[in-house]
Design a protein around this motif. Sequence first.
Motif, PDB file in Angstrom:
ATOM      1  N   MET A 163      49.069  24.664  54.984  1.00 34.43           N
ATOM      2  CA  MET A 163      48.086  24.105  55.901  1.00 34.43           C
ATOM      3  C   MET A 163      47.027  23.381  55.067  1.00 34.43           C
ATOM      4  SD  MET A 163      46.300  27.735  56.722  1.00 34.43           S
ATOM      5  CE  MET A 163      45.283  27.219  58.097  1.00 34.43           C
ATOM      6  N   LYS A 164      46.207  22.596  55.727  1.00 24.59           N
ATOM      7  CA  LYS A 164      45.148  21.901  54.983  1.00 24.59           C
ATOM      8  C   LYS A 164      44.185  22.919  54.365  1.00 24.59           C
ATOM      9  CE  LYS A 164      41.787  21.488  58.630  1.00 24.59           C
ATOM     10  NZ  LYS A 164      42.309  21.531  59.992  1.00 24.59           N
ATOM     11  N   GLY A 165      43.618  22.545  53.226  1.00 23.07           N
ATOM     12  CA  GLY A 165      42.562  23.369  52.650  1.00 23.07           C
ATOM     13  C   GLY A 165      43.000  24.503  51.760  1.00 23.07           C
ATOM     14  N   VAL A 166      44.274  24.543  51.372  1.00 21.33           N
ATOM     15  CA  VAL A 166      44.686  25.571  50.416  1.00 21.33           C
ATOM     16  C   VAL A 166      45.330  24.915  49.194  1.00 21.33           C
ATOM     17  CG1 VAL A 166      45.034  27.377  52.148  1.00 21.33           C
ATOM     18  CG2 VAL A 166      46.951  25.926  51.481  1.00 21.33           C
ATOM     19  N   VAL A 167      45.282  25.655  48.078  1.00 21.05           N
ATOM     20  CA  VAL A 167      45.865  25.162  46.833  1.00 21.05           C
ATOM     21  C   VAL A 167      47.326  25.604  46.770  1.00 21.05           C
ATOM     22  CG1 VAL A 167      45.756  25.372  44.320  1.00 21.05           C
ATOM     23  CG2 VAL A 167      43.649  25.177  45.644  1.00 21.05           C
ATOM     24  N   GLU A 168      48.164  24.790  46.131  1.00 24.46           N
ATOM     25  CA  GLU A 168      49.553  25.204  45.961  1.00 24.46           C
ATOM     26  C   GLU A 168      50.071  24.776  44.606  1.00 24.46           C
ATOM     27  OE1 GLU A 168      50.901  22.436  49.329  1.00 24.46           O
ATOM     28  OE2 GLU A 168      52.632  22.484  48.002  1.00 24.46           O
ATOM     29  N   LYS A 169      51.194  25.360  44.217  1.00 28.59           N
ATOM     30  CA  LYS A 169      51.823  25.045  42.931  1.00 28.59           C
ATOM     31  C   LYS A 169      53.204  25.660  42.901  1.00 28.59           C
ATOM     32  CE  LYS A 169      50.788  29.115  40.406  1.00 28.59           C
ATOM     33  NZ  LYS A 169      52.201  29.351  40.095  1.00 28.59           N
ATOM     34  N   CYS A 170      53.927  25.414  41.815  1.00 24.61           N
ATOM     35  CA  CYS A 170      55.265  25.965  41.617  1.00 24.61           C
ATOM     36  C   CYS A 170      55.217  27.484  41.737  1.00 24.61           C
ATOM     37  CB  CYS A 170      55.774  25.563  40.245  1.00 24.61           C
ATOM     38  SG  CYS A 170      57.045  26.640  39.564  1.00 24.61           S
ATOM     39  N   ASN A 171      56.196  28.066  42.449  1.00 20.95           N
ATOM     40  CA  ASN A 171      56.200  29.527  42.611  1.00 20.95           C
ATOM     41  C   ASN A 171      57.394  30.168  41.907  1.00 20.95           C
ATOM     42  OD1 ASN A 171      58.268  28.754  44.249  1.00 20.95           O
ATOM     43  ND2 ASN A 171      57.656  29.986  46.006  1.00 20.95           N
ATOM     44  N   PHE A 172      57.999  29.418  40.972  1.00 20.20           N
ATOM     45  CA  PHE A 172      59.166  29.898  40.240  1.00 20.20           C
ATOM     46  C   PHE A 172      60.269  30.303  41.224  1.00 20.20           C
ATOM     47  CE2 PHE A 172      61.455  32.001  36.734  1.00 20.20           C
ATOM     48  CZ  PHE A 172      61.093  31.226  35.662  1.00 20.20           C
ATOM     49  N   CYS A 173      60.253  29.699  42.397  1.00 22.76           N
ATOM     50  CA  CYS A 173      61.216  30.023  43.455  1.00 22.76           C
ATOM     51  C   CYS A 173      61.273  31.527  43.721  1.00 22.76           C
ATOM     52  CB  CYS A 173      62.598  29.457  43.141  1.00 22.76           C
ATOM     53  SG  CYS A 173      62.711  27.690  43.451  1.00 22.76           S
ATOM     54  N   ARG A 215      52.323  38.381  39.172  1.00 23.36           N
ATOM     55  CA  ARG A 215      53.179  39.506  39.539  1.00 23.36           C
ATOM     56  C   ARG A 215      53.594  40.269  38.296  1.00 23.36           C
ATOM     57  NH1 ARG A 215      57.824  37.729  43.681  1.00 23.36           N
ATOM     58  NH2 ARG A 215      58.981  37.636  41.735  1.00 23.36           N
ATOM     59  N   GLU A 216      54.053  41.485  38.487  1.00 24.01           N
ATOM     60  CA  GLU A 216      54.461  42.309  37.350  1.00 24.01           C
ATOM     61  C   GLU A 216      55.505  41.636  36.483  1.00 24.01           C
ATOM     62  OE1 GLU A 216      55.791  46.137  38.435  1.00 24.01           O
ATOM     63  OE2 GLU A 216      53.772  46.995  38.511  1.00 24.01           O
ATOM     64  N   ASP A 217      56.369  40.835  37.114  1.00 31.14           N
ATOM     65  CA  ASP A 217      57.427  40.182  36.344  1.00 31.14           C
ATOM     66  C   ASP A 217      56.957  38.851  35.746  1.00 31.14           C
ATOM     67  OD1 ASP A 217      57.246  38.669  38.583  1.00 31.14           O
ATOM     68  OD2 ASP A 217      59.278  39.006  39.303  1.00 31.14           O
ATOM     69  N   GLY A 218      55.645  38.619  35.750  1.00 32.92           N
ATOM     70  CA  GLY A 218      55.090  37.465  35.049  1.00 32.92           C
ATOM     71  C   GLY A 218      54.928  36.208  35.876  1.00 32.92           C
ATOM     72  N   ILE A 219      55.463  36.206  37.093  1.00 29.38           N
ATOM     73  CA  ILE A 219      55.351  34.995  37.904  1.00 29.38           C
ATOM     74  C   ILE A 219      53.951  34.903  38.506  1.00 29.38           C
ATOM     75  CG2 ILE A 219      56.234  33.797  39.938  1.00 29.38           C
ATOM     76  CD1 ILE A 219      58.936  35.042  39.403  1.00 29.38           C
ATOM     77  N   VAL A 220      53.334  33.737  38.349  1.00 28.55           N
ATOM     78  CA  VAL A 220      51.998  33.512  38.914  1.00 28.55           C
ATOM     79  C   VAL A 220      52.180  32.898  40.295  1.00 28.55           C
ATOM     80  CG1 VAL A 220      49.821  32.301  38.636  1.00 28.55           C
ATOM     81  CG2 VAL A 220      50.983  33.227  36.636  1.00 28.55           C
ATOM     82  N   LEU A 221      51.669  33.578  41.295  1.00 28.94           N
ATOM     83  CA  LEU A 221      51.924  33.173  42.675  1.00 28.94           C
ATOM     84  C   LEU A 221      50.646  32.851  43.433  1.00 28.94           C
ATOM     85  CD1 LEU A 221      54.736  35.534  44.000  1.00 28.94           C
ATOM     86  CD2 LEU A 221      54.867  33.094  43.534  1.00 28.94           C
ATOM     87  N   MET A 222      50.851  32.178  44.561  1.00 31.24           N
ATOM     88  CA  MET A 222      49.750  31.883  45.475  1.00 31.24           C
ATOM     89  C   MET A 222      49.977  32.632  46.780  1.00 31.24           C
ATOM     90  SD  MET A 222      47.370  29.686  44.685  1.00 31.24           S
ATOM     91  CE  MET A 222      46.783  29.475  46.355  1.00 31.24           C
ATOM     92  N   ASP A 223      48.927  33.244  47.301  1.00 32.97           N
ATOM     93  CA  ASP A 223      48.976  33.785  48.648  1.00 32.97           C
ATOM     94  C   ASP A 223      48.222  32.800  49.535  1.00 32.97           C
ATOM     95  OD1 ASP A 223      48.748  35.155  51.006  1.00 32.97           O
ATOM     96  OD2 ASP A 223      48.261  37.082  50.083  1.00 32.97           O
ATOM     97  N   PHE A 224      48.988  31.943  50.200  1.00 29.15           N
ATOM     98  CA  PHE A 224      48.353  30.860  50.971  1.00 29.15           C
ATOM     99  C   PHE A 224      47.535  31.394  52.144  1.00 29.15           C
ATOM    100  CE2 PHE A 224      52.436  29.063  49.389  1.00 29.15           C
ATOM    101  CZ  PHE A 224      51.884  28.256  48.419  1.00 29.15           C
ATOM    102  N   HIS A 225      47.840  32.633  52.549  1.00 28.37           N
ATOM    103  CA  HIS A 225      47.087  33.195  53.671  1.00 28.37           C
ATOM    104  C   HIS A 225      45.659  33.508  53.267  1.00 28.37           C
ATOM    105  CE1 HIS A 225      51.352  34.538  54.021  1.00 28.37           C
ATOM    106  NE2 HIS A 225      51.213  34.058  55.234  1.00 28.37           N
ATOM    107  N   ARG A 226      45.473  33.750  51.981  1.00 30.87           N
ATOM    108  CA  ARG A 226      44.191  34.275  51.531  1.00 30.87           C
ATOM    109  C   ARG A 226      43.308  33.208  50.887  1.00 30.87           C
ATOM    110  NH1 ARG A 226      43.936  39.629  47.848  1.00 30.87           N
ATOM    111  NH2 ARG A 226      45.134  40.478  49.575  1.00 30.87           N
ATOM    112  N   CYS A 227      43.937  32.123  50.439  1.00 28.90           N
ATOM    113  CA  CYS A 227      43.204  31.086  49.679  1.00 28.90           C
ATOM    114  C   CYS A 227      42.075  30.498  50.529  1.00 28.90           C
ATOM    115  CB  CYS A 227      44.171  29.985  49.277  1.00 28.90           C
ATOM    116  SG  CYS A 227      43.383  28.606  48.437  1.00 28.90           S
TER     117      CYS A 227
END
Lengths: 261, 386, 132
Positions: free
Chosen positions: A193-203, A144-156
């Motif tokens: 859901m099963k089959g997606v990657v996840e990690k810390c989202n900096f809340c 994201r613009e503010d530097g947070i690296v995020l996951m879009d679980f819908h798209r993974c």
Amino acid sequence: MKNSRRSFLKLAGISALGLGTKPVLNAFASGGHSEKHEAEIQKNPDALKAKRWAMVIDTRKFESEEDFEPIIEACNKIHNIPKHTNKRHEIYWIWVDEFKHVFINQEHEFVDDRVKHLPFLVLCNHCEKPACVRACPTKATFKREDGIVLMDFHRCIGCRFCMAACPYGSRSFNFRDPRPFIKEENKEFPTRMKGVVEKCNFCAERLAVGKTPACAEASNGAIVVGDLHDPESEVRELLKNNYTIRRKPDLGAGPAIYYIV
Amino acid sequence: MLELAIKGGKKYWILIIGLLAVMGIAFGFWLWQLSFGLGITGMSRDVSWGFYIAQFTFLVGVAAGGVMVVLPYYLHDYKAFGRITILGEFLAIASVIMCLMFIIADLGQPMRALNVLLYPTPGSVLFWDMIVLNVYLLLNIIVGWNVIEAERNNIKYPGWIKALAIFSIVWAPLIHTVTAYLYCGLPGRGFWLTAILAPRFLASAFAAGPALLILLCLIIRRVTKFDPGKEQIQSLAKIVTYAIIINVFFFLCEIFVVFYSRIPSHMDHIKYLFFGLHGHNALVPWMWTSMAFMVTSIILLVNPITRKNEAVLAFACVILFIGTWIDKGMGMISGGFVPNPLHHVVEYAPTIPEIIITLGVWATGFFVLTILFKIAISVKEEVSGV
Amino acid sequence: MNDKNIIITGLIIFFVFLTFPFWYNMGKASPVPEPKLTDKAKAAKECVEPKEYMKAEHMQILDIWRDGVVREANRVYISETGKKFNMSLSTGDDSCMGCHSNKADFCDKCHDYASVTPYCWDCHIEPPKEKK
């Protein structure tokens, strides 16, 4: 007829906003159809904002392993992180490991006792130049613009290229449906859901409504988050007055998690 | 021409039905994987790519290796290979199909696979890998099909086919280079982070692919009326010889750099593979077997007396194929993940369902290969009037 | 041609298979369901967009919202009437499901009828079922 045209324009306008291309929206808005109000999408005014989010962990404030438990527990609970019984399926957002594992190549035989025996918190580093984002073939993980690296679980799509790319081992994969392994569901946050990657989202979901990350909140001041680009921020103050280290700095990824040792 | 595939003897049908049976069983296991998730495999948080991706990597090599019969014929006008270019092209088709199936088998959400097209991301190597593989598949289908059709009709293939064939020659090294780039551009994985990875992949590909072709040629000579030819097999053998020597040489270059520089993050992976690390040594016997097989095959292939003996040649090709398969299909992927970025040693071994699904994909590949080869050879038998 | 009978039989079998869904479901057509509103939804009177629009396009809105929230951190939707809404499917009382807490009667009925199975609830937590 009229209605469908109107819907189309509106959708196009919203989509354009969603993409962050205001000129397009303006072009549509001045397109001659007269509405009193355009539907609009905005940020929550209470949201915490930064140009570049960063975290400083003052490891001197931790004395025993028990000090870490409430922090990890807070994150796990809020984010519906499952406790898998099979070691292969484990999922971590924030966890602890020894100095020699967290700061590979920076340890030596004669490192002082406190550092040697004290666990260190590890989580996603929200890198300046994230290798995971580079690797992702669908932009399901993004910075994201503010530097947070995020996951879009819908798209993974679950290709796990990001897991191979991450040099910090910060990513986990849902090898099976996590729900049966979540003791108490937090209704305010989705599970995965099963089959997606996840990690810390900096809340990110907490920042958006004006709350600091859960780990920082539970840390009694040992974890501080703030804007790296704001010289007045608390993180900058801490960085100015203390010697800090980062994980694997030689890789040039630019981690945003700083440790005071 | 497809009708040629349904006119076969008893043995042909036994083979076809046997392969279909394996495919069917494996498909059942895949459905299980689809409903349960990838948790039925041996992969973990630490070794997040396993057998599927390793097979994919190896088979991209086999697919690229097919070019070794196409190149001498189209670029150097080496007429002898005209008889067997079609075999190389059809082998490439079957291999790429297996590659694509392994990728799908490895996805956590295969139903979303097309997101790669919906949100194209040119920064991701996987995006490019998808493109190069599919284009290579298409090229080989078009070229292979037209060439064999022209042969059946006793005419020369059209000029644009030659142009496409030459294009596919350029494309073949590309598919394996891009596949190597999947790994060697990742910052935290010392085992893969080496510029020699793509050349090494290509060398092992140009050894394993043509070695498999030699074996297929020998089988074809035995079970059909079509003889791929002694000269052809010997020429292929020479290609295999050079390629396997270069492959081992590249590997030794890597060994020198890693062990002379003694940088732990690069060294520990190779230590794990060949000697074991912190008491974990599941792959040690495999890796030494692989080395022994590759070196033995070099000895047998370099010596003209043993190389010209087709029984010995066949043996050398078999161990070479197994050796390169262990190297890439087992060591290359696991080796990169062990130890993990936090320097913990978490080992990986495929589970039974994972192996069955893998076998199913291989069976599908051989099913496709059998049908394509059946068509090609029927045409050749028809034309030569035997 | 000796194959005439075989071809015709084949064609008939093919045709029967092709039309299978039609005659299999003959006479079983159920009436189009009407989604039910909760008291809360009735009291609110307006949704984020007009009713007809929501009926036809709610999936597009959800899609735009999801990208907006996940990727841009935009969480407030101001409708044409100027009312502000929390852009969330299932978080909080002012989310979609906070108002339409009767998932079975509001979502599932039509989705079942149209034979679509959105995977929202694989991750998003359903509102608790109302006990009657």
